[in-house]
Motif scaffolding. Structure first.
Motif, PDB file in Angstrom:
ATOM      1  N   ALA A 552      19.353   3.510  48.199  1.00 19.43           N
ATOM      2  CA  ALA A 552      18.703   4.821  48.287  1.00 19.43           C
ATOM      3  C   ALA A 552      19.003   5.648  47.047  1.00 19.43           C
ATOM      4  O   ALA A 552      18.143   6.391  46.544  1.00 19.43           O
ATOM      5  CB  ALA A 552      19.170   5.553  49.547  1.00 19.43           C
ATOM      6  N   ALA A 553      20.231   5.528  46.514  1.00 15.40           N
ATOM      7  CA  ALA A 553      20.584   6.260  45.302  1.00 15.40           C
ATOM      8  C   ALA A 553      19.759   5.805  44.110  1.00 15.40           C
ATOM      9  O   ALA A 553      19.609   6.550  43.132  1.00 15.40           O
ATOM     10  CB  ALA A 553      22.072   6.088  45.004  1.00 15.40           C
ATOM     11  N   LEU A 554      19.211   4.593  44.170  1.00 12.81           N
ATOM     12  CA  LEU A 554      18.324   4.104  43.121  1.00 12.81           C
ATOM     13  C   LEU A 554      16.899   4.603  43.314  1.00 12.81           C
ATOM     14  O   LEU A 554      16.013   4.267  42.515  1.00 12.81           O
ATOM     15  CB  LEU A 554      18.338   2.578  43.102  1.00 12.81           C
ATOM     16  CG  LEU A 554      19.694   1.915  42.797  1.00 12.81           C
ATOM     17  CD1 LEU A 554      19.575   0.400  42.902  1.00 12.81           C
ATOM     18  CD2 LEU A 554      20.201   2.327  41.424  1.00 12.81           C
ATOM     19  N   ASP A 555      16.695   5.377  44.384  1.00 15.33           N
ATOM     20  CA  ASP A 555      15.378   5.956  44.683  1.00 15.33           C
ATOM     21  C   ASP A 555      14.311   4.882  44.866  1.00 15.33           C
ATOM     22  O   ASP A 555      13.171   5.012  44.398  1.00 15.33           O
ATOM     23  CB  ASP A 555      14.956   6.933  43.580  1.00 15.33           C
ATOM     24  CG  ASP A 555      13.894   7.907  44.080  1.00 15.33           C
ATOM     25  OD1 ASP A 555      13.726   8.018  45.308  1.00 15.33           O
ATOM     26  OD2 ASP A 555      13.229   8.544  43.231  1.00 15.33           O
ATOM     27  N   LEU A 556      14.695   3.801  45.580  1.00 17.34           N
ATOM     28  CA  LEU A 556      13.722   2.757  45.868  1.00 17.34           C
ATOM     29  C   LEU A 556      12.760   3.229  46.951  1.00 17.34           C
ATOM     30  O   LEU A 556      13.169   3.906  47.896  1.00 17.34           O
ATOM     31  CB  LEU A 556      14.432   1.488  46.342  1.00 17.34           C
ATOM     32  CG  LEU A 556      15.345   0.778  45.328  1.00 17.34           C
ATOM     33  CD1 LEU A 556      15.976  -0.445  45.964  1.00 17.34           C
ATOM     34  CD2 LEU A 556      14.580   0.400  44.073  1.00 17.34           C
ATOM     35  N   PRO A 557      11.486   2.876  46.872  1.00 15.54           N
ATOM     36  CA  PRO A 557      10.549   3.205  47.945  1.00 15.54           C
ATOM     37  C   PRO A 557      10.994   2.553  49.248  1.00 15.54           C
ATOM     38  O   PRO A 557      11.661   1.507  49.245  1.00 15.54           O
ATOM     39  CB  PRO A 557       9.227   2.625  47.444  1.00 15.54           C
ATOM     40  CG  PRO A 557       9.393   2.470  45.978  1.00 15.54           C
ATOM     41  CD  PRO A 557      10.846   2.193  45.746  1.00 15.54           C
ATOM     42  N   PRO A 558      10.666   3.138  50.411  1.00 16.12           N
ATOM     43  CA  PRO A 558      11.156   2.600  51.691  1.00 16.12           C
ATOM     44  C   PRO A 558      10.868   1.121  51.907  1.00 16.12           C
ATOM     45  O   PRO A 558      11.758   0.375  52.343  1.00 16.12           O
ATOM     46  CB  PRO A 558      10.438   3.481  52.718  1.00 16.12           C
ATOM     47  CG  PRO A 558      10.250   4.784  52.018  1.00 16.12           C
ATOM     48  CD  PRO A 558       9.959   4.430  50.595  1.00 16.12           C
ATOM     49  N   ALA A 559       9.667   0.673  51.631  1.00 12.63           N
ATOM     50  CA  ALA A 559       9.340  -0.733  51.865  1.00 12.63           C
ATOM     51  C   ALA A 559      10.165  -1.647  50.962  1.00 12.63           C
ATOM     52  O   ALA A 559      10.650  -2.702  51.392  1.00 12.63           O
ATOM     53  CB  ALA A 559       7.845  -0.975  51.654  1.00 12.63           C
ATOM     54  N   GLN A 560      10.331  -1.247  49.707  1.00 12.73           N
ATOM     55  CA  GLN A 560      11.122  -2.059  48.782  1.00 12.73           C
ATOM     56  C   GLN A 560      12.588  -2.072  49.183  1.00 12.73           C
ATOM     57  O   GLN A 560      13.276  -3.091  49.063  1.00 12.73           O
ATOM     58  CB  GLN A 560      10.969  -1.513  47.360  1.00 12.73           C
ATOM     59  CG  GLN A 560      11.713  -2.323  46.304  1.00 12.73           C
ATOM     60  CD  GLN A 560      11.213  -3.752  46.216  1.00 12.73           C
ATOM     61  OE1 GLN A 560       9.994  -3.980  46.207  1.00 12.73           O
ATOM     62  NE2 GLN A 560      12.111  -4.716  46.165  1.00 12.73           N
ATOM     63  N   LEU A 561      13.078  -0.947  49.669  1.00  7.45           N
ATOM     64  CA  LEU A 561      14.473  -0.898  50.107  1.00  7.45           C
ATOM     65  C   LEU A 561      14.713  -1.872  51.262  1.00  7.45           C
ATOM     66  O   LEU A 561      15.703  -2.614  51.266  1.00  7.45           O
ATOM     67  CB  LEU A 561      14.837   0.528  50.510  1.00  7.45           C
ATOM     68  CG  LEU A 561      16.295   0.764  50.919  1.00  7.45           C
ATOM     69  CD1 LEU A 561      16.776   2.118  50.425  1.00  7.45           C
ATOM     70  CD2 LEU A 561      16.480   0.685  52.431  1.00  7.45           C
ATOM     71  N   LEU A 562      13.817  -1.898  52.257  1.00  5.06           N
ATOM     72  CA  LEU A 562      13.978  -2.832  53.372  1.00  5.06           C
ATOM     73  C   LEU A 562      13.862  -4.276  52.910  1.00  5.06           C
ATOM     74  O   LEU A 562      14.545  -5.164  53.425  1.00  5.06           O
ATOM     75  CB  LEU A 562      12.953  -2.532  54.468  1.00  5.06           C
ATOM     76  CG  LEU A 562      13.101  -1.181  55.177  1.00  5.06           C
ATOM     77  CD1 LEU A 562      12.069  -1.055  56.287  1.00  5.06           C
ATOM     78  CD2 LEU A 562      14.505  -0.998  55.741  1.00  5.06           C
ATOM     79  N   ARG A 563      13.000  -4.514  51.927  1.00  7.08           N
ATOM     80  CA  ARG A 563      12.861  -5.865  51.390  1.00  7.08           C
ATOM     81  C   ARG A 563      14.179  -6.317  50.757  1.00  7.08           C
ATOM     82  O   ARG A 563      14.648  -7.438  50.979  1.00  7.08           O
ATOM     83  CB  ARG A 563      11.743  -5.861  50.357  1.00  7.08           C
ATOM     84  CG  ARG A 563      11.558  -7.118  49.529  1.00  7.08           C
ATOM     85  CD  ARG A 563      10.902  -8.240  50.321  1.00  7.08           C
ATOM     86  NE  ARG A 563      11.888  -9.028  51.048  1.00  7.08           N
ATOM     87  CZ  ARG A 563      11.646  -9.698  52.151  1.00  7.08           C
ATOM     88  NH1 ARG A 563      10.445  -9.651  52.696  1.00  7.08           N
ATOM     89  NH2 ARG A 563      12.571 -10.418  52.741  1.00  7.08           N
ATOM     90  N   ASN A 564      14.783  -5.450  49.955  1.00  2.41           N
ATOM     91  CA  ASN A 564      16.064  -5.777  49.329  1.00  2.41           C
ATOM     92  C   ASN A 564      17.176  -5.925  50.366  1.00  2.41           C
ATOM     93  O   ASN A 564      18.065  -6.775  50.228  1.00  2.41           O
ATOM     94  CB  ASN A 564      16.451  -4.698  48.317  1.00  2.41           C
ATOM     95  CG  ASN A 564      15.533  -4.679  47.110  1.00  2.41           C
ATOM     96  OD1 ASN A 564      14.648  -5.529  46.974  1.00  2.41           O
ATOM     97  ND2 ASN A 564      15.716  -3.695  46.242  1.00  2.41           N
ATOM     98  N   LEU A 565      17.136  -5.096  51.406  1.00  2.00           N
ATOM     99  CA  LEU A 565      18.142  -5.190  52.457  1.00  2.00           C
ATOM    100  C   LEU A 565      18.027  -6.515  53.202  1.00  2.00           C
ATOM    101  O   LEU A 565      19.038  -7.134  53.564  1.00  2.00           O
ATOM    102  CB  LEU A 565      17.986  -4.014  53.431  1.00  2.00           C
ATOM    103  CG  LEU A 565      19.141  -3.765  54.407  1.00  2.00           C
ATOM    104  CD1 LEU A 565      20.401  -3.387  53.655  1.00  2.00           C
ATOM    105  CD2 LEU A 565      18.764  -2.678  55.407  1.00  2.00           C
ATOM    106  N   ASP A 566      16.817  -6.971  53.411  1.00  2.00           N
ATOM    107  CA  ASP A 566      16.601  -8.260  54.064  1.00  2.00           C
ATOM    108  C   ASP A 566      17.140  -9.397  53.200  1.00  2.00           C
ATOM    109  O   ASP A 566      17.760 -10.338  53.704  1.00  2.00           O
ATOM    110  CB  ASP A 566      15.114  -8.446  54.344  1.00  2.00           C
ATOM    111  CG  ASP A 566      14.824  -9.738  55.093  1.00  2.00           C
ATOM    112  OD1 ASP A 566      15.307  -9.888  56.226  1.00  2.00           O
ATOM    113  OD2 ASP A 566      14.127 -10.609  54.537  1.00  2.00           O
ATOM    114  N   GLY A 624      17.119  -9.694  58.181  1.00  2.22           N
ATOM    115  CA  GLY A 624      17.784 -10.978  58.342  1.00  2.22           C
ATOM    116  C   GLY A 624      16.844 -12.104  58.693  1.00  2.22           C
ATOM    117  O   GLY A 624      17.225 -13.274  58.603  1.00  2.22           O
ATOM    118  N   VAL A 625      15.611 -11.797  59.093  1.00  3.73           N
ATOM    119  CA  VAL A 625      14.640 -12.855  59.412  1.00  3.73           C
ATOM    120  C   VAL A 625      14.222 -13.564  58.132  1.00  3.73           C
ATOM    121  O   VAL A 625      14.153 -14.788  58.054  1.00  3.73           O
ATOM    122  CB  VAL A 625      13.414 -12.263  60.139  1.00  3.73           C
ATOM    123  CG1 VAL A 625      12.311 -13.307  60.272  1.00  3.73           C
ATOM    124  CG2 VAL A 625      13.821 -11.742  61.501  1.00  3.73           C
ATOM    125  N   GLY A 626      13.931 -12.793  57.094  1.00  5.51           N
ATOM    126  CA  GLY A 626      13.610 -13.362  55.792  1.00  5.51           C
ATOM    127  C   GLY A 626      12.138 -13.714  55.634  1.00  5.51           C
ATOM    128  O   GLY A 626      11.487 -14.200  56.560  1.00  5.51           O
TER     129      GLY A 626
END
Length: 834
Positions: A552-566, A624-626
């Motif tokens: 979030a501190a990198l100001d990633l868009p929400p969809a991209q943040l969830l993609r990286n989290l996955d 975690g599904v990927g």
């Protein structure tokens, strides 16, 4: 034990020999070891003879398949082997309970087994029994810890005993010879010889230890198993076998009656039992009853109360329980034997005396050490029960000396005392002081054995509760440390949160919430839920929460943040899944930018009409599904709207459609409330009173206040150093217009430093300067250089490095963050009081 027993034992009638078992013989034992998975890991020759299954066919197979309990009783037309006895269900714990790991203490009993035909093994079935039925006496001993880490099962065919009686051997003598290890009689002539031979049969046993064991069996008069020199586990099941003394007495009474010409008395089994045998049965019944009353929960306090109440008044009149200080505190403690500095907490006192008599003198909660001369110290250091038939005045005075300003001698002098250790895994956790009134029979050796067995069972239960409490405390501490302390006000919004731990075994889970300050006066709001409970889920939650904050501190868009989290969850392992909803609130644009990863949708409550709605978001797959894409949507909001985000533990109840919970959430969120905290409490009350909730709950509510356009000032500055004075002047003028002239000097100085750095390091795009008036004065300077500035220590002659030092000194708070096009450097100033 298996080797020694079978080496000295000639083939029994049950093995097809046909020769009677004389006084010097033994009925062979079947020895089986079951591992923690319920599979046979050892199958002795005696087991092959008794059950008709070869060793190769038994090793690695489920024990319950090889020892199936039929549950059948003897046929009605068959005569019981040993006189009248109750049906099999009342003769001790069921064999299947031991094999299934549901017993954590030694047990014994009698069972009818259905086994493969003995003719297939070349062994004839016992006379009088069906071809595939075997009537056995059995013992089960957990060897390591509670449960079925390893289980030792010993069994003997009752046909051997029956043949002994037919051949003129006293049935009780044959019965005692099959006891695990050995058994003796008070008139057994070879006691001294057997004591000398025991070390040959059991090489780990010393001569002194064997003499002690022989003396103990002679004294107690019933079988004793010893599988180490430290752990003594007597098992005396009520199999319905009359004792030898009782059988001999009946024969003598019958012989006297015949000699005197009188009718032979017809005595029932109960009338023929001697007092010792009745006492054994009573003690076993007591132990079985206590075992059923303790350990009903994993709550340490409740377990302590259960143990105390279980022994009063049936076994004792007073029961005082002491535990180590670390056990009460839920902490670990050093290895080794307790000493005179070890602190012991009195955690329970149960008694039959008049109310208050003990409570005033020895109150619960007191902590104290025990001197070396006391029987309590002897018990806790040796790990063995200590029996004091009567507390003398001298001993009473010695014990009372440790109680300052209180005379406990009237409470203890003249009473019989038994001190039993509460231990598990060879570690003393505490001890119980048991006292009987002077008019009651004193504790004897039978009571000492019973007390030791009671303490062993209670110790395991307490240790289970202690370990659960300790693990739960660690997990809760970890989880609490990971849950953020969110400020109630962020830029353009107010926030309130609630966290509820789960119930029963679900007290610790992976639910979390968070908020992150973003450039442009925006705020990131997130709620997530790691599937599962316990320490591992809490740890996984901490990893994901940290990752969300970083991205979030990198100001990633929400969809991209969830993609990286996955992607991160995939690298951490495939053992966990998590759901998450991530929203970015822009109070200037009055907009929510939201993406969802398998989470329940948020509720948006409109300020205009109080209407609430579940936001229609792309569901997405759990983290975690990927390999699954995520989508984000933008939702227009107005000042005063409220966003409610929670985990499924709040709305989901077993046996109820989740739609019911979501509808209740929407309805309760729409109710007006005096404050944000009141609104959260209203939601919790509406959904938490339905019952059946076991999961933990995370709830985040944000009131989206927005920021008026009049409170925002923006400028675009070209990449020319001459623009820096213009920026300073613009800031000073704007602050005067807002009535913040007191902040003008410091703000102008810091803006000058930041704009100068931005102009110097930018590449092509103009520098953007923004002032936002809210709860604080926010200033942001954005440029297209991705390299973040660092705070330096500038010397007296250094030309550079002083700008950020000035900002860090004057600002209330400051920071830097990357954006899609470069970076933002910002600072905040506290508004002056009006």
């Amino acid at each position: 034990m298996d080797r020694g027993t079978e080496r000295d034992a000639p083939p029994s009638p049950a093995a097809g020999n046909g020769a009677p078992a004389g006084h010097a013989g033994r009925v062979p034992l079947a020895v089986v070891v079951v591992d923690r998975d319920g599979l046979v890991s050892h199958w002795s020759t005696g087991a092959r003879r008794l059950f008709g299954v070869a060793k190769d066919e038994a090793i690695g197979h489920p024990a319950v398949d090889l020892l199936p309990v039929s549950g059948a009783l003897p046929d009605e037309d068959e005569t019981p082997l040993y006189g009248p006895y109750a049906d099999y269900g009342g003769l001790g714990p069921d064999l299947e309970s031991s094999l299934g790991g549901r017993l954590s203490y030694p047990a014994a009993g009698r069972a009818r087994l259905t086994v493969p035909s003995r003719s297939e093994m070349g062994v004839p079935p016992p006379e009088g029994w069906g071809r595939n039925r075997v009537d056995v006496l059995w013992w089960a001993y957990p060897l390591v810890g509670p449960g079925y880490e390893r289980l030792l099962v010993l069994a003997a065919d009752t046909a051997g005993l029956r043949q002994d009686e037919a051949d003129g051997v006293d049935g009780d003598m044959a019965f005692e010879r099959i006891a695990p290890g050995f058994a003796l009689h008070t008139d057994f002539p070879g006691a001294e010889e057997l004591a000398r031979r025991l070390p040959e049969i059991l090489p780990s046993m010393s001569v002194d230890e064997s003499a002690r064991i022989v003396a103990q069996v002679l004294e107690l008069g019933y079988p004793v198993l010893e599988f180490s020199q430290n752990d003594r586990v007597p098992v005396t099941p009520d199999w319905g076998v009359p004792r030898r003394a009782e059988r001999r007495a009946r024969r003598e009474r019958a012989a006297r009656a015949v000699a005197e010409g009188l009718p032979v008395p017809q005595e029932t089994a109960d009338e023929g039992e001697d007092l010792e045998y009745a006492a054994v049965r009573e003690h076993l019944e007591f132990l079985n009853e206590v075992s059923g009353r303790i350990g009903t929960s994993l709550d340490l306090s409740r377990t302590i109360i259960e143990v105390s109440k279980a022994v009063v008044p049936r076994f004792t009149d007073v029961a005082g329980t002491y535990l180590r200080e670390q056990v009460v505190a839920g902490e670990g403690f050093p290895d080794g034997v307790p000493d005179t500095t070890t602190m012991w907490h009195r955690v329970a006192v149960e008694h039959t005396d008049e109310p208050g008599r003990w409570d005033d003198v020895v109150p619960v909660g007191e902590a104290m050490p025990f001197p070396a001369h006391t029987p309590f110290f002897q018990c806790m250091t040796s790990g063995e029960p200590v029996l004091v038939p009567r507390i003398s005045e001298e001993m009473g005075h010695a014990i009372a000396a440790q109680f300052e300003k209180r005379d406990i001698r009237p409470l203890i002098t003249g009473r019989s005392m038994l001190v039993v250790p509460l231990k598990a895994r060879n570690v003393v956790l505490g001890f119980m002081i048991l006292l009987r009134h002077p008019e009651r029979p004193v504790f004897n050796d039978m009571d000492r054995v019973t007390g030791a067995e009671l303490a062993a069972r209670a110790g395991l239960v307490l240790d289970n509760a202690r370990m659960y409490t300790y693990q739960e405390s660690v997990a809760e501490t970890l989880q609490d440390s990971m849950l953020p302390h969110i400020p109630p006000r962020m830029a353009g919004c107010d926030i309130a949160t609630r966290y509820l731990p789960g119930t029963l075994l679900g007290r610790v889970g992976g639910d979390w919430f968070d908020s992150v300050k973003l450039p442009g006066a925006r705020t990131a709001l997130v709620v997530g839920d790691v599937m599962g409970h316990g320490l591992n889920s809490a740890a996984m939650m901490g990893q994901l929460r940290t990752a969300v904050q970083t991205m979030a501190a990198l100001d990633l868009p929400p969809a991209q943040l969830l993609r990286n989290l996955d992607d991160l969850a995939q690298r951490l392992g495939d053992n966990y899944l998590a759901t998450c909803v991530y929203a970015v609130y822009d109070p200037i644009a009055s907009e929510l930018h939201i993406a969802n990863a398998g989470h329940i949708p948020p509720v948006l409550v409109r300020a205009e009409d109080g209407h609430s709605e579940l936001l229609d978001l792309p569901t997405g797959a759990p983290i975690g599904v990927g390999g699954v894409p995520f989508e984000a949507v933008r939702v227009r909001v107005e000042p005063g709207d409220r966003l409610v985000m929670c985990t499924d533990g709040l709305v989901e109840v077993r046996g109820e459609d989740i739609g019911v919970g979501l509808a209740t959430l929407s309805e309760s969120a729409a109710h007006p409330a005096a404050s944000m905290d009141d609104a959260c409490d209203s939601i919790i009350r509406a959904l938490n009173t339905r019952g059946g909730r076991k999961d933990d709950v995370a709830l985040l509510m944000a009131r989206l206040n927005g920021i008026e356009t009049d409170d925002v000032a923006e400028w675009r500055i070209t990449l020319d150093p001459i623009e820096v004075p213009r920026a300073r002047a613009a800031v000073r003028e704007q602050l005067h217009d807002w009535g913040l002239a007191k902040l003008a000097d410091n703000a102008e100085l810091m803006v000058s430093e930041l704009v100068t750095n931005a102009v110097r390091h930018s590449h092509s795009r103009p520098v953007e300067l923004r002032l936002v008036r809210g709860d604080t004065l926010l200033c942001e300077v954005e440029d297209d250089d991705h390299e973040l500035p660092t705070l330096l220590s500038a010397g007296p002659t250094d030309e550079f490095g002083r700008g950020l030092r000035v900002v860090s000194t004057l600002a209330r708070e400051w920071g830097t963050s990357r954006t899609k096009t470069g970076k933002t450097v910002w600072f905040e100033l506290t508004l002056p009081r009006r």
